[in-house]
Scaffold this motif. Structure first.
Motif, mmCIF file in Angstrom:
data_model
loop_
_atom_site.group_PDB
_atom_site.id
_atom_site.type_symbol
_atom_site.label_atom_id
_atom_site.label_comp_id
_atom_site.label_asym_id
_atom_site.label_seq_id
_atom_site.Cartn_x
_atom_site.Cartn_y
_atom_site.Cartn_z
ATOM 1 N N THR A 1 -7.501 17.879 1.432
ATOM 2 C CA THR A 1 -7.069 16.645 0.769
ATOM 3 C C THR A 1 -5.647 16.764 0.226
ATOM 4 O OG1 THR A 1 -8.092 17.400 -1.301
ATOM 5 C CG2 THR A 1 -9.421 15.994 0.139
ATOM 6 N N ALA A 2 -4.937 17.818 0.617
ATOM 7 C CA ALA A 2 -3.584 18.049 0.121
ATOM 8 C C ALA A 2 -2.538 17.545 1.111
ATOM 9 C CB ALA A 2 -3.373 19.542 -0.128
ATOM 10 N N LYS A 3 -1.346 17.272 0.594
ATOM 11 C CA LYS A 3 -0.198 16.930 1.440
ATOM 12 C C LYS A 3 0.578 18.225 1.666
ATOM 13 C CE LYS A 3 0.636 14.012 -1.747
ATOM 14 N NZ LYS A 3 1.269 13.051 -2.690
ATOM 15 N N ILE A 4 0.651 18.646 2.929
ATOM 16 C CA ILE A 4 1.160 19.978 3.258
ATOM 17 C C ILE A 4 2.514 19.872 3.952
ATOM 18 C CG2 ILE A 4 0.686 22.116 4.499
ATOM 19 C CD1 ILE A 4 -2.306 21.234 4.520
ATOM 20 N N GLY A 5 3.524 20.458 3.361
ATOM 21 C CA GLY A 5 4.841 20.512 3.977
ATOM 22 C C GLY A 5 4.986 21.772 4.818
ATOM 23 N N VAL A 6 5.519 21.630 6.042
ATOM 24 C CA VAL A 6 5.710 22.786 6.922
ATOM 25 C C VAL A 6 6.816 22.460 7.918
ATOM 26 C CG1 VAL A 6 3.974 22.071 8.614
ATOM 27 C CG2 VAL A 6 4.508 24.510 8.339
ATOM 28 N N VAL A 7 7.582 23.471 8.285
ATOM 29 C CA VAL A 7 8.619 23.293 9.308
ATOM 30 C C VAL A 7 7.957 23.331 10.682
ATOM 31 C CG1 VAL A 7 10.679 24.297 10.357
ATOM 32 C CG2 VAL A 7 10.447 24.250 7.863
ATOM 33 N N ALA A 8 8.216 22.341 11.496
ATOM 34 C CA ALA A 8 7.592 22.218 12.819
ATOM 35 C C ALA A 8 7.842 23.464 13.664
ATOM 36 C CB ALA A 8 8.144 20.990 13.541
ATOM 37 N N GLY A 9 6.791 23.902 14.360
ATOM 38 C CA GLY A 9 6.942 25.014 15.291
ATOM 39 C C GLY A 9 6.899 26.396 14.675
ATOM 40 N N THR A 10 6.697 26.502 13.369
ATOM 41 C CA THR A 10 6.614 27.810 12.732
ATOM 42 C C THR A 10 5.157 28.302 12.726
ATOM 43 O OG1 THR A 10 6.471 26.763 10.543
ATOM 44 C CG2 THR A 10 8.658 27.440 11.306
ATOM 45 N N ALA B 1 -3.710 24.030 12.380
ATOM 46 C CA ALA B 1 -4.489 23.435 13.474
ATOM 47 C C ALA B 1 -5.881 24.039 13.542
ATOM 48 C CB ALA B 1 -3.758 23.637 14.800
ATOM 49 N N VAL B 2 -5.972 25.365 13.415
ATOM 50 C CA VAL B 2 -7.267 26.062 13.466
ATOM 51 C C VAL B 2 -8.201 25.552 12.372
ATOM 52 C CG1 VAL B 2 -8.391 28.300 13.080
ATOM 53 C CG2 VAL B 2 -6.394 28.135 14.589
ATOM 54 N N ASN B 3 -7.618 25.242 11.212
ATOM 55 C CA ASN B 3 -8.430 24.799 10.075
ATOM 56 C C ASN B 3 -8.554 23.277 9.983
ATOM 57 O OD1 ASN B 3 -9.148 27.345 8.502
ATOM 58 N ND2 ASN B 3 -6.931 27.617 8.734
ATOM 59 N N GLY B 4 -8.150 22.581 11.046
ATOM 60 C CA GLY B 4 -8.310 21.134 11.080
ATOM 61 C C GLY B 4 -7.451 20.375 10.094
ATOM 62 N N LEU B 5 -6.224 20.874 9.873
ATOM 63 C CA LEU B 5 -5.383 20.299 8.827
ATOM 64 C C LEU B 5 -4.145 19.577 9.361
ATOM 65 C CD1 LEU B 5 -5.548 23.335 6.358
ATOM 66 C CD2 LEU B 5 -6.735 21.144 6.114
ATOM 67 N N LEU B 6 -4.077 19.347 10.657
ATOM 68 C CA LEU B 6 -2.876 18.719 11.209
ATOM 69 C C LEU B 6 -2.645 17.319 10.644
ATOM 70 C CD1 LEU B 6 -2.966 19.785 14.974
ATOM 71 C CD2 LEU B 6 -1.663 20.794 13.084
ATOM 72 N N GLY B 7 -3.718 16.642 10.271
ATOM 73 C CA GLY B 7 -3.581 15.311 9.693
ATOM 74 C C GLY B 7 -2.985 15.310 8.299
ATOM 75 N N GLN B 8 -2.905 16.483 7.691
ATOM 76 C CA GLN B 8 -2.370 16.589 6.325
ATOM 77 C C GLN B 8 -0.890 16.973 6.303
ATOM 78 O OE1 GLN B 8 -5.620 15.261 5.674
ATOM 79 N NE2 GLN B 8 -4.657 15.805 3.732
ATOM 80 N N ILE B 9 -0.319 17.173 7.476
ATOM 81 C CA ILE B 9 1.035 17.731 7.566
ATOM 82 C C ILE B 9 2.118 16.692 7.289
ATOM 83 C CG2 ILE B 9 2.762 18.559 9.223
ATOM 84 C CD1 ILE B 9 0.704 20.313 10.456
ATOM 85 N N HIS B 10 3.095 17.112 6.496
ATOM 86 C CA HIS B 10 4.382 16.423 6.383
ATOM 87 C C HIS B 10 5.380 17.368 7.042
ATOM 88 C CE1 HIS B 10 7.146 13.556 4.190
ATOM 89 N NE2 HIS B 10 7.985 14.491 4.618
ATOM 90 N N SER B 11 5.889 17.010 8.228
ATOM 91 C CA SER B 11 6.661 17.933 9.063
ATOM 92 C C SER B 11 8.161 17.839 8.805
ATOM 93 C CB SER B 11 6.373 17.646 10.538
ATOM 94 O OG SER B 11 6.982 18.603 11.359
#
Length: 261
Positions: free
Chosen positions: A142-151, A158-168
């Motif tokens: 339920t968190a908003k997760i910031g991550v640099v794309a491709g790292t 992705a493994v933990n089903g969190l791609l929908g939470q990503i702010h890229s």
């Protein structure tokens, strides 16, 4: 006379062939360098905390330390740390060493490593994610997760089903004009995201500038995917064997000062 000239040419060539290894060995790494009187580093001109044109980064300080230990001047070949960096600096013989390269990067020949670091999760110290130290934590759903794309952290999200939470944030940029990590850490401070997943030294640098006290949790529990923990070396050209040995000696002999930096 023609036969005599050929024989003389052959003799001269053989003399050069047999003497060359001895001269290279006697000179240490100097014959491999752009200028044996100058420590020439390849660096990004706007990439703190690592390097900048003003010499304020910790890689700048290590380069300065090594140049003084060798009794040489210090100079830089600056180029944005993106596609083409090695080709346009080290391999173009504009400089002789890249100060911070992860072991396993096949673009360069590595020295011995001189520090170790990891990707981290940065979040508010007393916020709802307090204690988080793994990307398998259920609170991230339920968190908003910031991550640099491709790292590497993206794979574990992705493994933990969190791609929908990503702010890229963008991976490949011209660092003279853009800084995705600075933008991500600023968004964390403003509450646009709840957690920033980024490279440890970068998170540590920006954490000192944020208003909100942050926790930086090294992501060392992730497994089954890309590496999250890296040993960092210096990079030289594949042909520069003597120069690599010189740098390895400097790394070993100045460990305390490098650790202090």
């Amino acid at each position: 006379r023609l036969a005599g000239r050929r024989a003389a040419s052959l003799a001269a060539a053989l003399t050069l062939l047999f003497n060359a290894p001895a001269r290279a060995q006697d000179a240490g790494g100097e014959l491999e360098l752009v200028d044996p009187h100058v420590f020439r580093a390849c660096a990004d001109p706007r990439n703190l905390p690592f390097s900048d044109e003003a010499g304020e980064g910790f890689e700048n300080r290590i380069a300065d330390l090594f140049s003084k230990k060798l009794g040489r001047g210090l100079a830089y070949a600056f180029y944005p740390g993106a596609t083409g960096f090695i080709r346009n600096t080290l391999n173009a013989r504009r400089c002789d060493v890249v100060m911070g390269m992860p072991l396993g990067d096949d673009l360069v020949q590595p020295t011995n490593p001189y520090y170790r670091t990891a990707y981290v999760a940065a979040y508010a110290k007393d916020g709802p994610l307090k204690g988080l130290d793994s990307l398998a934590d259920p609170r991230l759903k339920t968190a908003k997760i910031g991550v640099v794309a491709g790292t590497p952290p993206v794979t574990y999200l992705a493994v933990n089903g969190l791609l929908g939470q990503i702010h890229s944030y963008a991976l490949m940029v011209d660092t003279r004009y853009d800084s995705p990590n600075a933008e991500m850490m600023a968004d964390l401070d403003k509450g646009v995201i709840d957690v920033a997943l980024t490279w440890g030294p970068i998170a540590g640098y920006y954490a000192t500038k944020e208003k909100t006290p942050l926790t930086l949790a090294p992501l060392v529990k992730e497994s089954g995917g890309p590496k999250m923990v890296y040993r960092i070396a210096m990079g030289v050209r594949r042909s520069d064997q003597n120069w690599k040995r010189d740098l390895n000696k400097l790394i070993a002999q100045n460990k305390t000062e490098i650790d202090g930096i």
